[in-house]
Enzyme design. Structure first.
Site, short mmCIF file in Angstrom:
data_model
loop_
_atom_site.label_atom_id
_atom_site.label_comp_id
_atom_site.label_asym_id
_atom_site.label_seq_id
_atom_site.Cartn_x
_atom_site.Cartn_y
_atom_site.Cartn_z
N GLY A 97 -1.98 -0.81 -12.77
CA GLY A 97 -1.79 -1.64 -11.57
C GLY A 97 -1.72 -3.10 -11.94
O GLY A 97 -1.55 -3.44 -13.11
N ASN A 98 -1.83 -3.97 -10.96
CA ASN A 98 -1.88 -5.40 -11.23
C ASN A 98 -2.71 -6.10 -10.17
O ASN A 98 -3.16 -5.45 -9.22
CB ASN A 98 -0.47 -5.99 -11.37
CG ASN A 98 0.31 -5.90 -10.07
OD1 ASN A 98 -0.03 -6.54 -9.08
ND2 ASN A 98 1.35 -5.06 -10.07
N ARG A 99 -2.90 -7.40 -10.31
CA ARG A 99 -3.88 -8.10 -9.49
C ARG A 99 -3.33 -8.63 -8.17
O ARG A 99 -4.01 -9.39 -7.48
CB ARG A 99 -4.51 -9.23 -10.30
CG ARG A 99 -5.35 -8.69 -11.45
CD ARG A 99 -5.87 -9.79 -12.34
NE ARG A 99 -6.70 -10.72 -11.61
CZ ARG A 99 -7.08 -11.91 -12.07
NH1 ARG A 99 -6.68 -12.29 -13.26
NH2 ARG A 99 -7.83 -12.70 -11.34
N ALA A 150 4.47 -7.50 -6.32
CA ALA A 150 4.36 -7.54 -7.78
C ALA A 150 4.67 -6.13 -8.29
O ALA A 150 3.77 -5.30 -8.46
CB ALA A 150 2.97 -7.97 -8.19
#
Ligand code: CTP
Length: 219
Positions: free
Chosen positions: A29-31, A95
């Site tokens: 995943g990402n932030r 994102a």
């Protein structure tokens, strides 16, 4: 100054991260918190636009008068965004993972005795933003986002040209109190001719300023 009405416009927004599954228990995943994209969707709806929000996995309430489509992976986001065409404006604030595991293991990946490394093979995802910009039903305005740690304007300008965008909103990652997970942000909005700095400001206020720039071009 009263905000320009966006009544009669159909605006498609993508927001949040994507999760790329490795096995039934793990993902990449990402932030991204989704807050910027949700703020844009909320503000556009408040100004009278018909808004579809394609949201990655985030814990944010539905903005009022917005049709929300929840997705998890980059592939699902790709399908949901393309299904949202035609529209007048596409704002790609999500994102999206650039790479995803070649395959998702059906069972949980177990450590083998003595194993000290694990190699995951990743393949590139489809570029949703570039595909929307090249689509036969191309929206009148295609707006991208670029999160960068350095050479912010230079890299963002490169994406503007490469992906054939009308506008790109660049923000510097790693500035305390701004960007990922934060309630505030600062954007450098770049088109073929100009650069405009917006903020630092709460994401709701920034969303309004960005929609003012978008309205200027459309109305
Ligand atoms: N984006 C997208 N689909 C992807 C990857 C990115 O639609 N598969 C969109 C994002 O929503 C964002 C913009 O492209 O609006 C910027 O994405 P980014 O990943 O930073 O751009 P890249 O060209 O992939 O460059 P790099 O990863 O090298 O920074």
């Amino acid at each position: 100054m009263t905000a320009a009405s966006l009544a009669g416009l159909r605006i498609l927004v993508s927001a949040g991260p994507t999760y790329e599954d490795i096995d039934p228990a793990r993902f990449l995943g990402n932030r991204s918190s989704g807050k910027m994209g949700f703020a844009i969707a909320a503000e556009a709806a408040q100004r009278g636009a018909e808004v579809v929000l394609v949201a990655g996995p985030v814990h944010l309430p539905d903005p009022a008068n917005v049709r929300r489509v929840n997705v998890r992976s980059a592939a699902q986001m790709h399908a949901a965004v393309l299904a949202g065409l035609p529209c007048d404006v596409y704002i790609g604030a999500a994102a999206v993972a650039d790479f995803t595991p070649r395959s998702c293991s059906p069972g949980k990946i177990k450590k083998q005795p003595g194993q000290d490394t694990l190699v995951l093979e990743l393949v590139q995802t489809r570029d949703i933003l570039a595909e929307v910009a090249a689509h036969p039903q191309r929206p009148r305005l295609v707006v991208g986002f670029a999160a960068e740690t350095d050479n912010v304007a230079g890299y963002a300008r490169g994406k503007l040209q490469r992906k054939q965008l009308d506008l790109i909103c660049a923000n510097q990652v790693g500035v305390a109190g701004c960007g990922f997970e934060s309630d505030d942000n600062a954007l450098l909005v770049i088109d073929a001719h100009t650069e405009r700095a917006l903020g630092p400001a709460p994401k709701g206020a920034l969303a309004g300023q960005l929609l003012d720039l978008i309205a200027e071009r459309l109305l």
